[in-house]
Design an enzyme around this catalytic site. Sequence first.
Site, PDB file in Angstrom:
ATOM      1  N   ASP A  15      20.446  10.170 -34.971  1.00 36.55           N
ATOM      2  CA  ASP A  15      19.270   9.456 -34.933  1.00 36.55           C
ATOM      3  C   ASP A  15      18.114  10.588 -34.557  1.00 36.55           C
ATOM      4  OD1 ASP A  15      17.265   7.684 -35.001  1.00 36.55           O
ATOM      5  OD2 ASP A  15      18.058   6.000 -33.770  1.00 36.55           O
TER       6      ASP A  15
ATOM      7  N   LYS B 139       6.648   8.623 -35.564  1.00 39.01           N
ATOM      8  CA  LYS B 139       6.094   9.290 -34.500  1.00 39.01           C
ATOM      9  C   LYS B 139       5.357  10.679 -34.824  1.00 39.01           C
ATOM     10  CE  LYS B 139       7.856   6.328 -31.472  1.00 39.01           C
ATOM     11  NZ  LYS B 139       8.704   5.333 -32.310  1.00 39.01           N
TER      12      LYS B 139
ATOM     13  N   TRP C 178      18.660   3.487 -27.313  1.00 36.74           N
ATOM     14  CA  TRP C 178      17.917   2.521 -27.424  1.00 36.74           C
ATOM     15  C   TRP C 178      18.338   1.092 -27.747  1.00 36.74           C
ATOM     16  CZ3 TRP C 178      16.608   1.766 -33.054  1.00 36.74           C
ATOM     17  CH2 TRP C 178      15.152   0.930 -33.424  1.00 36.74           C
TER      18      TRP C 178
ATOM     19  N   ALA D  64      14.443  10.656 -34.349  1.00 35.68           N
ATOM     20  CA  ALA D  64      13.351   9.590 -34.334  1.00 35.68           C
ATOM     21  C   ALA D  64      12.206  10.617 -33.657  1.00 35.68           C
ATOM     22  CB  ALA D  64      13.313   8.641 -33.655  1.00 35.68           C
TER      23      ALA D  64
END
Length: 393
Positions: A208, A243, A127, A210
């Site tokens: 991470d 999300k 990212w 997400a």
Amino acid sequence: MFETLTPQTPDKIIRLMQMFCDDARMGKIDLGVGVWKNAAGQTPVMAAVKDAERRLVETQDSKSYIGLAGDPAFLNAMCGLLLGPDADAGRIAAVGTPGGTGAVRQVLELVRLARPGCTVWISAPTWPNHPALIDTVGLQRRDYRYYDPATGAVDRKGMLADLGALQPGDVVLLHGCCHNPAGADLARTEWEALASVLAERGAVPFVDMAYQGFGAGLDQDAAGLRILAARLPEVLVAASCSKNFGLYRDRVGMAMALCADATARDTVQGTLAWLNRQNFAFPPDHGARVVQTILDDAALCDSWKTELEAMRLAMEANRRALADALRDATRSDRFGFLAAHQGMFSLLGLTPGQVARLRDDHGIYLVDDSRLNIAGLTEATIPVVAEAVAKVL
């Protein structure tokens, strides 16, 4: 004062959002920005979120401060979601943050205080905000091989070879699931091999998370994190609810550290709370309380899981449909890897020039590295996108 400033390089995803907004063409297609969209191209509020918000409006009797770490009930609920019901609370230090980006930043600030000379290893690709945040905090970074564009799969040998150069105290940033931008995830055996390398080298994983629930399912998507938590004394985590709860603008995140023992946990907890105070003080509460309300209520949680699973299955269907449409349009299987990926994103493997032609000639917006938001596709746009890709090849 301001005459000393130099223009900052615009974030490429934010820039793409503006370009799309400025495009007056009818039928333009946004496949760049990472937001969930339904078959009508909308990003609705989840039903469980609406219900939880109604409860808060009816029952919440104060907007006073809660604490620098945020709502303990939210943190406990999120730790259970990430680590499972058997998580050792005595090892966990956690604080609320403004979104997943805020969580990544706070974890990096913690790393800077604890190990200012360490190297943070990031996957190639990753990212775009990962390297930007590492650089802003002032830590060293280094890439490790992760994605093989020739096969559309994880470069396992390259990854493990590169991480063989880890030094004690180095940090390895990992995507918990639904790798952004590659879409190629680690298998269980790869997580186990990774845990062995980290243990041997004395390095610390930074996961991470997400997109939990967007890949293979809530528990399956957390399997890699749980392997690391079971085998390593220290694990860093940044979690986002943007999300999987659809709380994009409410900025709900959590920074977490699993520690070797309770003494270290107390020190880290105090440090994370102190870091919050130095940055934004008290984390946002409304979205966090919505998440906690959902996770702690059986009926709301079932409703949320049902809707989340429908979103996951819709993305899977989009992947298969796009792979099939591209096979027909290009008369080749060069895009077959798309069906095997997970989550919102994949890299099509197009050149920046081809991506520019998709945008300029066809009104189809992708990030320059050809990252495609699978959730932005619809039944109507899939054949359009496939034909346009075939034309620019």
